[in-house]
Scaffold this active site. Structure first.
Site, PDB file in Angstrom:
ATOM      1  N   ASN A  64       5.612  12.112   8.182  1.00 27.20           N
ATOM      2  CA  ASN A  64       6.431  10.913   8.214  1.00 27.20           C
ATOM      3  C   ASN A  64       6.841  10.528   6.797  1.00 27.20           C
ATOM      4  O   ASN A  64       6.069  10.643   5.852  1.00 27.20           O
ATOM      5  CB  ASN A  64       5.685   9.761   8.895  1.00 27.20           C
ATOM      6  CG  ASN A  64       4.485   9.281   8.110  1.00 27.20           C
ATOM      7  OD1 ASN A  64       3.578  10.037   7.822  1.00 27.20           O
ATOM      8  ND2 ASN A  64       4.494   8.016   7.763  1.00 27.20           N
ATOM      9  N   PRO A  80       2.094  16.061   4.657  1.00 25.41           N
ATOM     10  CA  PRO A  80       1.985  15.232   5.848  1.00 25.41           C
ATOM     11  C   PRO A  80       2.486  13.805   5.779  1.00 25.41           C
ATOM     12  O   PRO A  80       2.793  13.229   6.813  1.00 25.41           O
ATOM     13  CB  PRO A  80       0.493  15.266   6.171  1.00 25.41           C
ATOM     14  CG  PRO A  80      -0.164  15.534   4.876  1.00 25.41           C
ATOM     15  CD  PRO A  80       0.793  16.355   4.067  1.00 25.41           C
ATOM     16  N   HIS A  81       2.568  13.191   4.599  1.00 27.64           N
ATOM     17  CA  HIS A  81       3.054  11.819   4.585  1.00 27.64           C
ATOM     18  C   HIS A  81       3.446  11.352   3.195  1.00 27.64           C
ATOM     19  O   HIS A  81       2.716  11.531   2.238  1.00 27.64           O
ATOM     20  CB  HIS A  81       2.063  10.816   5.184  1.00 27.64           C
ATOM     21  CG  HIS A  81       0.635  11.229   5.119  1.00 27.64           C
ATOM     22  ND1 HIS A  81      -0.082  11.551   6.229  1.00 27.64           N
ATOM     23  CD2 HIS A  81      -0.197  11.403   4.081  1.00 27.64           C
ATOM     24  CE1 HIS A  81      -1.313  11.889   5.877  1.00 27.64           C
ATOM     25  NE2 HIS A  81      -1.400  11.818   4.578  1.00 27.64           N
ATOM     26  N   TYR A  82       4.616  10.757   3.153  1.00 29.12           N
ATOM     27  CA  TYR A  82       5.150  10.102   1.955  1.00 29.12           C
ATOM     28  C   TYR A  82       5.253  11.031   0.749  1.00 29.12           C
ATOM     29  O   TYR A  82       4.966  10.647  -0.369  1.00 29.12           O
ATOM     30  CB  TYR A  82       4.322   8.852   1.595  1.00 29.12           C
ATOM     31  CG  TYR A  82       4.151   7.924   2.754  1.00 29.12           C
ATOM     32  CD1 TYR A  82       5.224   7.172   3.203  1.00 29.12           C
ATOM     33  CD2 TYR A  82       2.941   7.815   3.419  1.00 29.12           C
ATOM     34  CE1 TYR A  82       5.090   6.321   4.292  1.00 29.12           C
ATOM     35  CE2 TYR A  82       2.790   6.973   4.506  1.00 29.12           C
ATOM     36  CZ  TYR A  82       3.870   6.227   4.939  1.00 29.12           C
ATOM     37  OH  TYR A  82       3.725   5.408   6.009  1.00 29.12           O
ATOM     38  N   ALA A  98      -1.277  12.392   0.465  1.00 31.67           N
ATOM     39  CA  ALA A  98      -0.312  11.314   0.674  1.00 31.67           C
ATOM     40  C   ALA A  98       0.293  10.858  -0.649  1.00 31.67           C
ATOM     41  O   ALA A  98      -0.412  10.640  -1.627  1.00 31.67           O
ATOM     42  CB  ALA A  98      -0.980  10.128   1.357  1.00 31.67           C
TER      43      ALA A  98
END
Length: 182
Positions: A64, A80-82, A98
């Site tokens: 995301n 996986p994120h940011y 992250a």
């Protein structure tokens, strides 16, 4: 773009020059720009922004709010994120925590150099991100400066800024504090 038409029938062209393997999971809110190939078993999560020129291997996670541009992600890579991953190559089973980013342009917009103790190579390009080896772990919030090379099996601790070449099998504990893995 030529690769798309040569892909096996398990790949579906979901828009011009965007090819997705039938077993990949693409969130309805993800954006896939052309050209792009998404491999088998890969998950592209909510809000992912794949701007184009992306080759994403099998069983990857593009998370995301992650942005990809001009990238090659080998199989089993996790962003996986940011994350921002631009003009970069991530080796087999590489993982970005992250908020980790690959910075791809210098603030003065001059050519990116790849530097180590032994050499200084001008890439001739204004945009070059990171080249990350197989099995590399990048901690949360780490920033990889333009032209960074990280050898396979190395680890970068969270919140560290990395510049230059990190040898295979090393740990970057803080900026400038690099030790061999035991």
């Amino acid at each position: 773009m030529e690769l798309g038409s040569a892909l096996p029938e398990e790949y579906v062209q979901i828009s011009p020059n965007v090819w997705v393997h039938r077993t990949a999971k693409i969130a309805p809110t993800a954006y896939l720009g052309a050209p792009c190939i998404i491999g088998a078993g890969t998950e592209v999560r909510h809000g992912a922004f794949v701007r184009g020129s992306a080759l994403v291997g099998e069983n990857c996670v593009v998370g995301n709010s992650t942005e990809l541009k001009n990238v090659i992600l080998f199989d089993h890579v996790q962003v996986p994120h940011y994350n921002y991953v631009g003009d970069s190559i991530l080796g087999y089973k590489a993982h970005l925590g992250a908020g980790a980013v690959t910075s791809n342009v210098k603030s003065d917009k001059s050519h990116v150099h790849v530097k180590s103790e032994d050499f200084d190579m001008d890439t001739g390009r204004k945009k070059v991100g990171a080249m990350i080896g197989d099995g590399v772990e990048i901690g949360c919030g780490a920033v990889l400066c333009p032209g960074t090379v990280i050898g396979r099996g190395s680890t970068v601790y969270p919140l560290v800024r990395v510049r230059g070449v990190i040898p295979e099998g090393h740990i970057v504990k803080s900026t400038g504090h690099i030790v061999p893995r035991r």
